[in-house]
Design a protein around this motif. Sequence first.
Motif, PDB file in Angstrom:
ATOM      1  N   SER A 169       8.259 -11.793   2.936  1.00  0.00           N
ATOM      2  CA  SER A 169       9.523 -11.891   2.213  1.00  0.00           C
ATOM      3  C   SER A 169       9.983 -13.339   2.107  1.00  0.00           C
ATOM      4  O   SER A 169       9.507 -14.219   2.826  1.00  0.00           O
ATOM      5  CB  SER A 169      10.608 -11.058   2.902  1.00  0.00           C
ATOM      6  OG  SER A 169      10.882 -11.566   4.203  1.00  0.00           O
ATOM      7  N   ILE A 170      10.934 -13.538   1.218  1.00  0.00           N
ATOM      8  CA  ILE A 170      11.630 -14.812   1.080  1.00  0.00           C
ATOM      9  C   ILE A 170      13.105 -14.492   0.874  1.00  0.00           C
ATOM     10  O   ILE A 170      13.448 -13.513   0.204  1.00  0.00           O
ATOM     11  CB  ILE A 170      11.064 -15.651  -0.090  1.00  0.00           C
ATOM     12  CG1 ILE A 170      11.736 -17.020  -0.129  1.00  0.00           C
ATOM     13  CG2 ILE A 170      11.202 -14.924  -1.418  1.00  0.00           C
ATOM     14  CD1 ILE A 170      11.062 -17.987  -1.097  1.00  0.00           C
ATOM     15  N   PHE A 189       4.417  -3.262   2.014  1.00  0.00           N
ATOM     16  CA  PHE A 189       3.172  -2.558   1.752  1.00  0.00           C
ATOM     17  C   PHE A 189       2.598  -2.018   3.062  1.00  0.00           C
ATOM     18  O   PHE A 189       2.950  -2.470   4.160  1.00  0.00           O
ATOM     19  CB  PHE A 189       2.144  -3.477   1.087  1.00  0.00           C
ATOM     20  CG  PHE A 189       1.591  -4.546   1.992  1.00  0.00           C
ATOM     21  CD1 PHE A 189       0.394  -4.366   2.673  1.00  0.00           C
ATOM     22  CD2 PHE A 189       2.283  -5.747   2.184  1.00  0.00           C
ATOM     23  CE1 PHE A 189      -0.115  -5.353   3.512  1.00  0.00           C
ATOM     24  CE2 PHE A 189       1.783  -6.741   3.022  1.00  0.00           C
ATOM     25  CZ  PHE A 189       0.585  -6.533   3.688  1.00  0.00           C
ATOM     26  N   GLY A 190       1.693  -1.058   2.935  1.00  0.00           N
ATOM     27  CA  GLY A 190       1.078  -0.491   4.118  1.00  0.00           C
ATOM     28  C   GLY A 190      -0.006   0.499   3.774  1.00  0.00           C
ATOM     29  O   GLY A 190      -0.288   0.778   2.604  1.00  0.00           O
ATOM     30  N   ASN A 191      -0.628   1.017   4.801  1.00  0.00           N
ATOM     31  CA  ASN A 191      -1.666   2.026   4.639  1.00  0.00           C
ATOM     32  C   ASN A 191      -1.639   2.973   5.826  1.00  0.00           C
ATOM     33  O   ASN A 191      -1.094   2.655   6.887  1.00  0.00           O
ATOM     34  CB  ASN A 191      -3.053   1.380   4.516  1.00  0.00           C
ATOM     35  CG  ASN A 191      -3.503   0.768   5.827  1.00  0.00           C
ATOM     36  OD1 ASN A 191      -2.981  -0.255   6.275  1.00  0.00           O
ATOM     37  ND2 ASN A 191      -4.473   1.398   6.488  1.00  0.00           N
ATOM     38  N   ILE A 221       8.120  -3.911  -4.412  1.00  0.00           N
ATOM     39  CA  ILE A 221       9.163  -4.890  -4.129  1.00  0.00           C
ATOM     40  C   ILE A 221      10.262  -4.244  -3.291  1.00  0.00           C
ATOM     41  O   ILE A 221      10.699  -3.122  -3.558  1.00  0.00           O
ATOM     42  CB  ILE A 221       9.748  -5.442  -5.442  1.00  0.00           C
ATOM     43  CG1 ILE A 221       8.678  -6.178  -6.243  1.00  0.00           C
ATOM     44  CG2 ILE A 221      10.921  -6.377  -5.150  1.00  0.00           C
ATOM     45  CD1 ILE A 221       8.114  -7.399  -5.552  1.00  0.00           C
ATOM     46  N   PHE A 222      10.710  -4.984  -2.260  1.00  0.00           N
ATOM     47  CA  PHE A 222      11.690  -4.456  -1.320  1.00  0.00           C
ATOM     48  C   PHE A 222      12.758  -5.524  -1.079  1.00  0.00           C
ATOM     49  O   PHE A 222      12.455  -6.714  -1.041  1.00  0.00           O
ATOM     50  CB  PHE A 222      10.999  -4.113   0.005  1.00  0.00           C
ATOM     51  CG  PHE A 222      11.905  -3.530   1.057  1.00  0.00           C
ATOM     52  CD1 PHE A 222      12.140  -2.174   1.112  1.00  0.00           C
ATOM     53  CD2 PHE A 222      12.528  -4.343   1.992  1.00  0.00           C
ATOM     54  CE1 PHE A 222      12.961  -1.622   2.087  1.00  0.00           C
ATOM     55  CE2 PHE A 222      13.356  -3.825   2.962  1.00  0.00           C
ATOM     56  CZ  PHE A 222      13.568  -2.450   3.006  1.00  0.00           C
ATOM     57  N   PHE A 223      13.998  -5.097  -0.931  1.00  0.00           N
ATOM     58  CA  PHE A 223      15.054  -6.077  -0.666  1.00  0.00           C
ATOM     59  C   PHE A 223      16.056  -5.520   0.332  1.00  0.00           C
ATOM     60  O   PHE A 223      16.224  -4.305   0.471  1.00  0.00           O
ATOM     61  CB  PHE A 223      15.769  -6.468  -1.971  1.00  0.00           C
ATOM     62  CG  PHE A 223      16.560  -5.359  -2.606  1.00  0.00           C
ATOM     63  CD1 PHE A 223      17.900  -5.190  -2.329  1.00  0.00           C
ATOM     64  CD2 PHE A 223      15.953  -4.460  -3.485  1.00  0.00           C
ATOM     65  CE1 PHE A 223      18.637  -4.174  -2.913  1.00  0.00           C
ATOM     66  CE2 PHE A 223      16.676  -3.445  -4.084  1.00  0.00           C
ATOM     67  CZ  PHE A 223      18.018  -3.293  -3.786  1.00  0.00           C
ATOM     68  N   ASN A 224      16.701  -6.427   1.047  1.00  0.00           N
ATOM     69  CA  ASN A 224      17.823  -6.079   1.908  1.00  0.00           C
ATOM     70  C   ASN A 224      18.875  -7.173   1.821  1.00  0.00           C
ATOM     71  O   ASN A 224      18.649  -8.235   1.220  1.00  0.00           O
ATOM     72  CB  ASN A 224      17.369  -5.833   3.348  1.00  0.00           C
ATOM     73  CG  ASN A 224      16.767  -7.069   3.998  1.00  0.00           C
ATOM     74  OD1 ASN A 224      16.472  -8.059   3.336  1.00  0.00           O
ATOM     75  ND2 ASN A 224      16.584  -7.020   5.300  1.00  0.00           N
TER      76      ASN A 224
END
Length: 454
Positions: A169-170, A189-191, A221-224
Amino acid sequence: MSRTLGVSALALTASAAFAQGNSPYSRYGLGDLVSPTHISNRGMGGISAGDADFNHINFNNPASYSQLLGFAQVRNKKRLSSGRAIFDVGVHIDQRTLREPGRTDKFTASDVNLAYIQVGVPLRHNWGLVFGIRPISRVSYDIVEAGRFTNGDSIRTQFSGNGGAYLPSIGTGFSIGSLSLGANIGYLFGNRESNSERYFENDSVAFYQGLFRSNSSFGKIFFNFGAQYYIKLGGGRTDSASARLAKRGQLQFLRLGVAGNVRQSLGGTQNQTIGTFTFDPGGTLTDTVLSRKDVSGTVVYPSSLTSGFMLGGLTGGGASWTAGADVVYTKWSEYRFFGVADAVTDNMLFRAGAQIAPSPRESFFSRVAYRAGFGVGKDYITAGGELPYWSASAGFGFNLGHFNSQARNQATLVNLGFEYQNRGNNNSLLKENTFRLSIGLSLSDAWFIKRKYD
Protein backbone atom coordinates in the motif's frame (compact mmCIF):
# COMPACT_ATOMS: atom_id res chain seq x y z
CA MET A 1 -18.42 -33.21 8.53
CA SER A 2 -17.21 -30.20 6.52
CA ARG A 3 -17.09 -28.02 9.60
CA THR A 4 -15.48 -30.57 11.91
CA LEU A 5 -12.36 -29.22 13.54
CA GLY A 6 -10.77 -32.58 14.13
CA VAL A 7 -9.88 -31.12 17.47
CA SER A 8 -8.61 -33.86 19.70
CA ALA A 9 -4.95 -33.56 20.52
CA LEU A 10 -4.36 -37.05 19.22
CA ALA A 11 -6.04 -36.14 15.94
CA LEU A 12 -3.58 -33.34 15.25
CA THR A 13 -1.27 -34.87 12.73
CA ALA A 14 2.35 -35.17 13.80
CA SER A 15 3.51 -34.59 10.25
CA ALA A 16 3.01 -30.81 10.46
CA ALA A 17 6.32 -29.06 9.92
CA PHE A 18 7.71 -27.35 13.03
CA ALA A 19 8.57 -24.17 11.15
CA GLN A 20 5.22 -23.83 9.40
CA GLY A 21 2.82 -23.68 12.33
CA ASN A 22 -0.48 -25.49 12.63
CA SER A 23 -3.70 -23.76 13.66
CA PRO A 24 -6.96 -25.63 13.00
CA TYR A 25 -8.87 -22.35 13.39
CA SER A 26 -7.05 -20.90 10.37
CA ARG A 27 -9.25 -23.18 8.26
CA TYR A 28 -12.09 -20.66 8.67
CA GLY A 29 -12.65 -17.13 7.45
CA LEU A 30 -9.50 -15.48 6.16
CA GLY A 31 -7.42 -17.58 8.54
CA ASP A 32 -5.35 -16.34 11.48
CA LEU A 33 -5.33 -12.55 11.35
CA VAL A 34 -1.95 -10.86 11.62
CA SER A 35 -1.83 -7.96 14.08
CA PRO A 36 -2.32 -4.73 12.08
CA THR A 37 -0.21 -2.63 14.45
CA HIS A 38 3.40 -1.57 14.88
CA ILE A 39 5.49 -3.56 17.36
CA SER A 40 5.68 -0.59 19.73
CA ASN A 41 1.85 -0.59 19.78
CA ARG A 42 1.73 -4.36 20.32
CA GLY A 43 3.59 -3.91 23.60
CA MET A 44 0.77 -1.59 24.68
CA GLY A 45 -2.02 -4.09 24.09
CA GLY A 46 -2.29 -3.21 20.40
CA ILE A 47 -3.75 0.29 20.79
CA SER A 48 -3.26 2.48 17.72
CA ALA A 49 -6.24 4.76 17.00
CA GLY A 50 -4.83 7.77 18.86
CA ASP A 51 -1.13 7.07 18.35
CA ALA A 52 1.03 9.46 16.29
CA ASP A 53 4.82 9.58 16.67
CA PHE A 54 7.68 10.60 14.40
CA ASN A 55 9.82 7.70 15.72
CA HIS A 56 7.70 4.95 14.15
CA ILE A 57 4.98 4.44 11.53
CA ASN A 58 1.43 3.80 12.75
CA PHE A 59 0.09 2.28 9.51
CA ASN A 60 -3.19 1.28 11.16
CA ASN A 61 -4.26 4.93 11.24
CA PRO A 62 -2.94 6.87 8.21
CA ALA A 63 -3.88 10.17 9.84
CA SER A 64 -0.74 9.70 11.96
CA TYR A 65 1.44 10.21 8.86
CA SER A 66 0.95 13.95 9.35
CA GLN A 67 3.28 13.75 12.36
CA LEU A 68 6.34 12.57 10.41
CA LEU A 69 9.07 15.03 11.33
CA GLY A 70 9.39 17.83 8.78
CA PHE A 71 10.46 21.45 9.19
CA ALA A 72 9.18 24.21 6.96
CA GLN A 73 11.43 26.90 5.52
CA VAL A 74 11.40 30.20 7.35
CA ARG A 75 10.63 32.28 4.26
CA ASN A 76 8.33 29.78 2.54
CA LYS A 77 6.16 27.70 4.86
CA LYS A 78 4.97 25.54 1.95
CA ARG A 79 8.43 24.11 1.32
CA LEU A 80 10.42 21.65 3.37
CA SER A 81 13.65 22.81 4.96
CA SER A 82 14.55 19.43 6.50
CA GLY A 83 12.93 16.31 7.84
CA ARG A 84 13.45 12.71 8.93
CA ALA A 85 12.63 9.62 6.85
CA ILE A 86 11.81 6.35 8.64
CA PHE A 87 12.43 2.77 7.58
CA ASP A 88 10.37 0.37 9.71
CA VAL A 89 10.70 -3.41 9.58
CA GLY A 90 9.44 -6.08 11.95
CA VAL A 91 9.23 -9.84 12.38
CA HIS A 92 7.47 -12.03 14.90
CA ILE A 93 8.02 -15.54 16.22
CA ASP A 94 4.92 -17.46 17.29
CA GLN A 95 4.74 -20.52 19.50
CA ARG A 96 1.25 -21.99 19.44
CA THR A 97 -0.04 -24.61 21.88
CA LEU A 98 -3.25 -26.56 21.23
CA ARG A 99 -5.13 -28.41 23.96
CA GLU A 100 -8.41 -30.26 24.16
CA PRO A 101 -10.14 -29.48 27.48
CA GLY A 102 -10.02 -32.45 29.81
CA ARG A 103 -6.90 -33.98 28.23
CA THR A 104 -3.32 -33.64 29.41
CA ASP A 105 -1.60 -34.05 26.03
CA LYS A 106 -0.96 -31.05 23.82
CA PHE A 107 0.44 -30.06 20.44
CA THR A 108 2.97 -27.26 19.91
CA ALA A 109 4.09 -25.60 16.68
CA SER A 110 6.29 -22.57 15.99
CA ASP A 111 6.89 -20.31 13.02
CA VAL A 112 8.61 -17.06 12.02
CA ASN A 113 6.84 -14.47 9.89
CA LEU A 114 7.29 -10.96 8.54
CA ALA A 115 5.26 -8.37 10.45
CA TYR A 116 5.68 -5.38 8.11
CA ILE A 117 8.05 -3.34 5.97
CA GLN A 118 7.20 0.37 5.84
CA VAL A 119 8.93 3.56 4.68
CA GLY A 120 7.76 7.03 5.73
CA VAL A 121 8.90 10.41 4.41
CA PRO A 122 7.71 13.93 5.28
CA LEU A 123 6.58 15.92 2.25
CA ARG A 124 5.93 19.16 4.06
CA HIS A 125 5.39 20.27 7.62
CA ASN A 126 2.31 18.32 8.83
CA TRP A 127 2.15 16.22 5.66
CA GLY A 128 3.67 12.75 5.27
CA LEU A 129 3.81 9.83 2.84
CA VAL A 130 4.15 6.13 3.73
CA PHE A 131 4.47 3.03 1.55
CA GLY A 132 5.21 -0.61 2.30
CA ILE A 133 3.80 -4.12 2.56
CA ARG A 134 2.39 -6.24 5.37
CA PRO A 135 0.59 -9.56 5.75
CA ILE A 136 -3.13 -9.54 6.56
CA SER A 137 -3.81 -13.18 7.37
CA ARG A 138 -2.20 -16.61 7.30
CA VAL A 139 -3.61 -20.08 6.62
CA SER A 140 -1.69 -23.12 7.88
CA TYR A 141 -3.35 -26.26 9.22
CA ASP A 142 -3.01 -30.03 9.02
CA ILE A 143 -5.52 -31.99 11.09
CA VAL A 144 -6.98 -35.50 11.10
CA GLU A 145 -10.44 -36.72 12.10
CA ALA A 146 -10.84 -40.43 12.83
CA GLY A 147 -14.07 -42.45 13.14
CA ARG A 148 -15.80 -45.77 12.53
CA PHE A 149 -18.78 -47.02 10.58
CA THR A 150 -21.41 -49.15 12.28
CA ASN A 151 -19.89 -52.26 10.69
CA GLY A 152 -16.59 -51.59 12.42
CA ASP A 153 -14.61 -50.27 9.43
CA SER A 154 -12.39 -47.28 10.17
CA ILE A 155 -12.47 -44.00 8.32
CA ARG A 156 -9.91 -41.24 8.51
CA THR A 157 -10.22 -37.75 7.04
CA GLN A 158 -7.25 -35.42 6.73
CA PHE A 159 -7.79 -31.67 6.32
CA SER A 160 -4.86 -29.49 5.25
CA GLY A 161 -4.45 -26.01 3.89
CA ASN A 162 -2.05 -23.14 3.40
CA GLY A 163 -2.03 -19.62 2.04
CA GLY A 164 -2.57 -16.08 3.22
CA ALA A 165 -3.34 -12.51 2.26
CA TYR A 166 -1.01 -9.51 1.82
CA LEU A 167 -1.38 -5.76 1.37
CA PRO A 168 1.20 -3.58 -0.40
CA SER A 169 0.00 0.00 0.00
CA ILE A 170 0.80 3.68 -0.20
CA GLY A 171 -0.81 6.34 1.94
CA THR A 172 -0.71 9.95 2.98
CA GLY A 173 -1.80 11.97 5.96
CA PHE A 174 -1.99 15.71 6.62
CA SER A 175 -3.16 17.99 9.39
CA ILE A 176 -5.17 21.20 9.38
CA GLY A 177 -4.85 22.78 12.78
CA SER A 178 -5.74 20.13 15.36
CA LEU A 179 -7.41 17.80 12.86
CA SER A 180 -5.45 15.14 10.95
CA LEU A 181 -6.83 13.09 8.07
CA GLY A 182 -5.28 10.23 6.13
CA ALA A 183 -5.92 7.32 3.78
CA ASN A 184 -4.13 4.25 2.43
CA ILE A 185 -4.68 2.66 -0.95
CA GLY A 186 -3.20 -0.68 -1.92
CA TYR A 187 -3.76 -4.02 -3.59
CA LEU A 188 -5.07 -6.68 -1.24
CA PHE A 189 -4.29 -10.10 -2.68
CA GLY A 190 -3.97 -13.67 -1.49
CA ASN A 191 -4.38 -17.35 -2.17
CA ARG A 192 -5.73 -20.38 -0.40
CA GLU A 193 -5.26 -24.09 -1.01
CA SER A 194 -7.56 -26.51 0.80
CA ASN A 195 -7.40 -30.31 0.69
CA SER A 196 -9.67 -32.95 2.19
CA GLU A 197 -8.54 -36.57 1.85
CA ARG A 198 -10.67 -39.48 3.05
CA TYR A 199 -9.17 -42.89 3.73
CA PHE A 200 -11.21 -46.08 4.21
CA GLU A 201 -9.51 -48.85 6.17
CA ASN A 202 -10.79 -52.37 5.62
CA ASP A 203 -8.89 -55.66 5.93
CA SER A 204 -10.90 -57.60 3.32
CA VAL A 205 -12.12 -55.03 0.77
CA ALA A 206 -9.92 -52.52 -1.06
CA PHE A 207 -11.46 -49.06 -1.28
CA TYR A 208 -10.35 -46.11 -3.33
CA GLN A 209 -9.50 -43.02 -1.30
CA GLY A 210 -11.38 -39.76 -1.84
CA LEU A 211 -9.99 -36.30 -2.51
CA PHE A 212 -11.48 -32.80 -2.58
CA ARG A 213 -9.05 -30.04 -3.54
CA SER A 214 -9.67 -26.32 -3.93
CA ASN A 215 -7.18 -23.66 -5.06
CA SER A 216 -8.31 -20.06 -4.86
CA SER A 217 -6.67 -16.72 -5.57
CA PHE A 218 -8.09 -13.23 -5.15
CA GLY A 219 -7.11 -9.58 -5.25
CA LYS A 220 -8.34 -6.02 -5.83
CA ILE A 221 -7.67 -2.41 -4.97
CA PHE A 222 -8.22 -1.85 -1.25
CA PHE A 223 -8.38 1.31 0.84
CA ASN A 224 -8.79 2.40 4.44
CA PHE A 225 -9.02 5.74 6.19
CA GLY A 226 -8.23 7.46 9.46
CA ALA A 227 -8.72 10.67 11.43
CA GLN A 228 -7.24 12.11 14.61
CA TYR A 229 -8.00 15.17 16.69
CA TYR A 230 -5.37 16.69 18.99
CA ILE A 231 -6.40 18.48 22.21
CA LYS A 232 -3.81 20.33 24.25
CA LEU A 233 -4.39 20.01 27.98
CA GLY A 234 -3.06 22.08 30.86
CA GLY A 235 -2.91 25.21 28.71
CA GLY A 236 -5.27 27.86 27.47
CA ARG A 237 -6.03 29.25 30.95
CA THR A 238 -4.09 31.92 32.76
CA ASP A 239 -4.82 31.16 36.42
CA SER A 240 -1.83 30.20 38.57
CA ALA A 241 -2.93 26.57 39.11
CA SER A 242 -3.12 25.91 35.36
CA ALA A 243 0.21 27.66 34.84
CA ARG A 244 1.91 25.39 37.37
CA LEU A 245 0.28 22.33 35.77
CA ALA A 246 1.51 23.32 32.31
CA LYS A 247 5.00 24.07 33.65
CA ARG A 248 5.29 20.57 35.09
CA GLY A 249 4.15 19.20 31.72
CA GLN A 250 1.39 17.04 33.22
CA LEU A 251 -1.65 16.09 31.06
CA GLN A 252 -0.15 17.77 28.03
CA PHE A 253 -2.35 16.26 25.34
CA LEU A 254 -5.30 14.08 24.46
CA ARG A 255 -5.53 12.65 20.95
CA LEU A 256 -8.77 11.08 19.73
CA GLY A 257 -8.59 8.70 16.80
CA VAL A 258 -10.70 6.62 14.45
CA ALA A 259 -9.63 4.31 11.61
CA GLY A 260 -11.23 1.63 9.49
CA ASN A 261 -12.46 0.43 6.14
CA VAL A 262 -15.77 -0.19 4.40
CA ARG A 263 -16.88 -3.57 3.06
CA GLN A 264 -15.02 -4.39 -0.13
CA SER A 265 -15.34 -7.15 -2.74
CA LEU A 266 -12.18 -8.76 -4.08
CA GLY A 267 -12.32 -10.51 -7.44
CA GLY A 268 -10.88 -14.02 -7.73
CA THR A 269 -10.73 -17.37 -9.47
CA GLN A 270 -11.02 -20.89 -8.11
CA ASN A 271 -10.06 -24.38 -9.26
CA GLN A 272 -11.82 -27.42 -7.80
CA THR A 273 -11.08 -31.12 -8.16
CA ILE A 274 -13.01 -34.08 -6.76
CA GLY A 275 -11.71 -37.58 -7.41
CA THR A 276 -10.33 -40.84 -6.11
CA PHE A 277 -6.77 -42.10 -5.75
CA THR A 278 -4.95 -45.20 -4.59
CA PHE A 279 -1.90 -44.15 -2.59
CA ASP A 280 -0.47 -40.73 -3.38
CA PRO A 281 -3.06 -37.91 -3.63
CA GLY A 282 -0.42 -35.71 -5.24
CA GLY A 283 -0.04 -38.15 -8.14
CA THR A 284 -2.46 -39.17 -10.87
CA LEU A 285 -6.06 -39.55 -9.75
CA THR A 286 -7.71 -42.90 -10.37
CA ASP A 287 -10.95 -41.19 -11.32
CA THR A 288 -11.82 -37.50 -11.60
CA VAL A 289 -15.43 -36.99 -10.59
CA LEU A 290 -15.41 -33.21 -11.03
CA SER A 291 -12.88 -30.74 -12.38
CA ARG A 292 -13.57 -27.01 -12.69
CA LYS A 293 -10.96 -24.48 -13.76
CA ASP A 294 -10.83 -20.69 -13.41
CA VAL A 295 -14.28 -20.28 -11.88
CA SER A 296 -14.81 -16.57 -11.25
CA GLY A 297 -16.03 -15.34 -7.88
CA THR A 298 -15.56 -12.76 -5.16
CA VAL A 299 -14.21 -12.61 -1.63
CA VAL A 300 -16.10 -10.09 0.53
CA TYR A 301 -13.78 -8.39 3.03
CA PRO A 302 -15.84 -7.05 5.97
CA SER A 303 -16.11 -3.49 7.22
CA SER A 304 -14.16 -2.61 10.35
CA LEU A 305 -13.84 0.38 12.68
CA THR A 306 -11.28 1.15 15.38
CA SER A 307 -11.86 4.09 17.71
CA GLY A 308 -9.91 5.20 20.73
CA PHE A 309 -7.74 7.79 22.44
CA MET A 310 -4.23 8.40 23.70
CA LEU A 311 -3.36 10.61 26.65
CA GLY A 312 0.17 11.73 27.40
CA GLY A 313 2.50 14.17 29.05
CA LEU A 314 5.59 14.67 31.19
CA THR A 315 6.12 14.05 34.88
CA GLY A 316 7.79 16.56 37.17
CA GLY A 317 11.06 14.61 36.83
CA GLY A 318 11.10 14.81 33.05
CA ALA A 319 9.83 11.31 32.25
CA SER A 320 7.30 11.03 29.46
CA TRP A 321 4.21 8.83 29.58
CA THR A 322 1.30 7.83 27.38
CA ALA A 323 -1.80 5.74 27.99
CA GLY A 324 -4.82 4.90 25.92
CA ALA A 325 -7.55 2.50 24.88
CA ASP A 326 -9.21 1.24 21.68
CA VAL A 327 -12.43 -0.50 20.73
CA VAL A 328 -12.28 -2.56 17.53
CA TYR A 329 -15.48 -3.72 15.82
CA THR A 330 -15.48 -5.88 12.68
CA LYS A 331 -18.65 -7.01 10.90
CA TRP A 332 -17.50 -10.51 9.91
CA SER A 333 -21.07 -11.55 9.14
CA GLU A 334 -20.50 -9.73 5.83
CA TYR A 335 -17.66 -12.11 4.92
CA ARG A 336 -18.13 -14.40 1.94
CA PHE A 337 -15.64 -16.66 0.19
CA PHE A 338 -16.74 -17.22 -3.40
CA GLY A 339 -20.35 -16.74 -2.35
CA VAL A 340 -20.18 -19.04 0.68
CA ALA A 341 -20.57 -17.91 4.29
CA ASP A 342 -18.31 -19.42 6.93
CA ALA A 343 -18.18 -20.15 10.66
CA VAL A 344 -17.51 -16.49 11.55
CA THR A 345 -19.36 -13.79 13.45
CA ASP A 346 -19.21 -10.07 14.20
CA ASN A 347 -16.70 -9.42 16.95
CA MET A 348 -15.61 -6.63 19.25
CA LEU A 349 -12.30 -6.25 21.08
CA PHE A 350 -11.29 -3.83 23.82
CA ARG A 351 -7.60 -2.94 24.12
CA ALA A 352 -5.75 -0.76 26.62
CA GLY A 353 -2.11 0.01 27.31
CA ALA A 354 0.48 2.47 28.56
CA GLN A 355 4.11 3.48 28.12
CA ILE A 356 6.59 5.34 30.30
CA ALA A 357 10.05 6.55 29.33
CA PRO A 358 12.27 7.86 32.18
CA SER A 359 14.45 10.92 31.77
CA PRO A 360 16.63 10.61 28.63
CA ARG A 361 19.50 12.44 30.35
CA GLU A 362 20.42 9.57 32.65
CA SER A 363 21.74 6.04 31.99
CA PHE A 364 21.03 3.75 29.04
CA PHE A 365 18.13 2.08 30.85
CA SER A 366 16.56 5.43 31.67
CA ARG A 367 16.23 5.97 27.92
CA VAL A 368 14.27 2.72 27.50
CA ALA A 369 10.52 2.98 26.88
CA TYR A 370 8.62 0.48 29.05
CA ARG A 371 5.23 -0.72 27.77
CA ALA A 372 2.36 -2.92 28.96
CA GLY A 373 -1.21 -3.61 27.92
CA PHE A 374 -4.05 -6.09 27.53
CA GLY A 375 -6.98 -6.97 25.29
CA VAL A 376 -10.29 -8.77 25.84
CA GLY A 377 -13.26 -9.75 23.68
CA LYS A 378 -14.25 -12.65 21.46
CA ASP A 379 -12.67 -14.19 18.39
CA TYR A 380 -14.33 -13.92 15.00
CA ILE A 381 -14.22 -17.71 14.44
CA THR A 382 -17.24 -19.69 15.71
CA ALA A 383 -16.31 -23.26 14.70
CA GLY A 384 -17.14 -25.36 17.75
CA GLY A 385 -18.92 -22.44 19.44
CA GLU A 386 -18.12 -18.89 20.52
CA LEU A 387 -14.44 -18.38 21.39
CA PRO A 388 -13.59 -15.98 24.24
CA TYR A 389 -10.34 -14.10 23.65
CA TRP A 390 -7.91 -12.29 25.90
CA SER A 391 -4.30 -11.15 25.65
CA ALA A 392 -1.58 -9.61 27.77
CA SER A 393 1.50 -7.86 26.45
CA ALA A 394 4.67 -6.05 27.44
CA GLY A 395 7.38 -4.34 25.45
CA PHE A 396 10.53 -2.27 25.41
CA GLY A 397 11.81 0.46 23.12
CA PHE A 398 15.60 0.93 23.04
CA ASN A 399 16.82 4.24 21.68
CA LEU A 400 20.33 3.58 20.42
CA GLY A 401 20.89 7.25 19.68
CA HIS A 402 23.33 8.80 17.23
CA PHE A 403 26.59 6.88 17.60
CA ASN A 404 27.83 6.94 14.01
CA SER A 405 30.18 9.93 13.67
CA GLN A 406 30.06 9.59 9.89
CA ALA A 407 26.27 9.82 9.82
CA ARG A 408 25.21 12.11 12.65
CA ASN A 409 21.66 12.44 11.34
CA GLN A 410 20.93 8.72 11.67
CA ALA A 411 19.04 7.19 14.60
CA THR A 412 18.09 3.62 15.46
CA LEU A 413 15.30 2.34 17.68
CA VAL A 414 14.90 -1.33 18.57
CA ASN A 415 11.44 -2.43 19.69
CA LEU A 416 10.64 -5.68 21.46
CA GLY A 417 7.15 -6.97 22.11
CA PHE A 418 5.98 -9.96 24.16
CA GLU A 419 2.38 -11.12 23.77
CA TYR A 420 0.37 -13.97 25.24
CA GLN A 421 -2.94 -14.67 23.54
CA ASN A 422 -5.65 -17.09 24.63
CA ARG A 423 -8.43 -18.29 22.32
CA GLY A 424 -11.20 -20.48 23.75
CA ASN A 425 -11.86 -21.87 27.23
CA ASN A 426 -12.82 -25.16 28.90
CA ASN A 427 -16.19 -25.05 27.14
CA SER A 428 -14.56 -24.87 23.70
CA LEU A 429 -13.69 -27.88 21.58
CA LEU A 430 -10.11 -26.65 21.43
CA LYS A 431 -8.07 -24.13 23.42
CA GLU A 432 -5.31 -22.30 21.61
CA ASN A 433 -2.59 -20.34 23.39
CA THR A 434 -0.01 -18.31 21.50
CA PHE A 435 3.17 -16.72 22.78
CA ARG A 436 4.57 -14.15 20.35
CA LEU A 437 7.95 -12.45 20.36
CA SER A 438 8.07 -9.43 18.05
CA ILE A 439 11.26 -7.65 17.03
CA GLY A 440 11.31 -4.38 15.12
CA LEU A 441 13.79 -1.81 13.86
CA SER A 442 12.95 1.83 13.24
CA LEU A 443 15.78 3.46 11.30
CA SER A 444 15.59 7.17 10.60
CA ASP A 445 17.81 9.63 8.75
CA ALA A 446 17.68 13.17 7.45
CA TRP A 447 15.26 13.18 4.52
CA PHE A 448 16.12 16.56 3.07
CA ILE A 449 18.29 19.44 4.21
CA LYS A 450 18.24 22.69 2.30
CA ARG A 451 21.70 24.20 2.48
CA LYS A 452 22.32 27.89 2.67
CA TYR A 453 25.57 29.55 1.57
CA ASP A 454 26.69 33.08 2.30
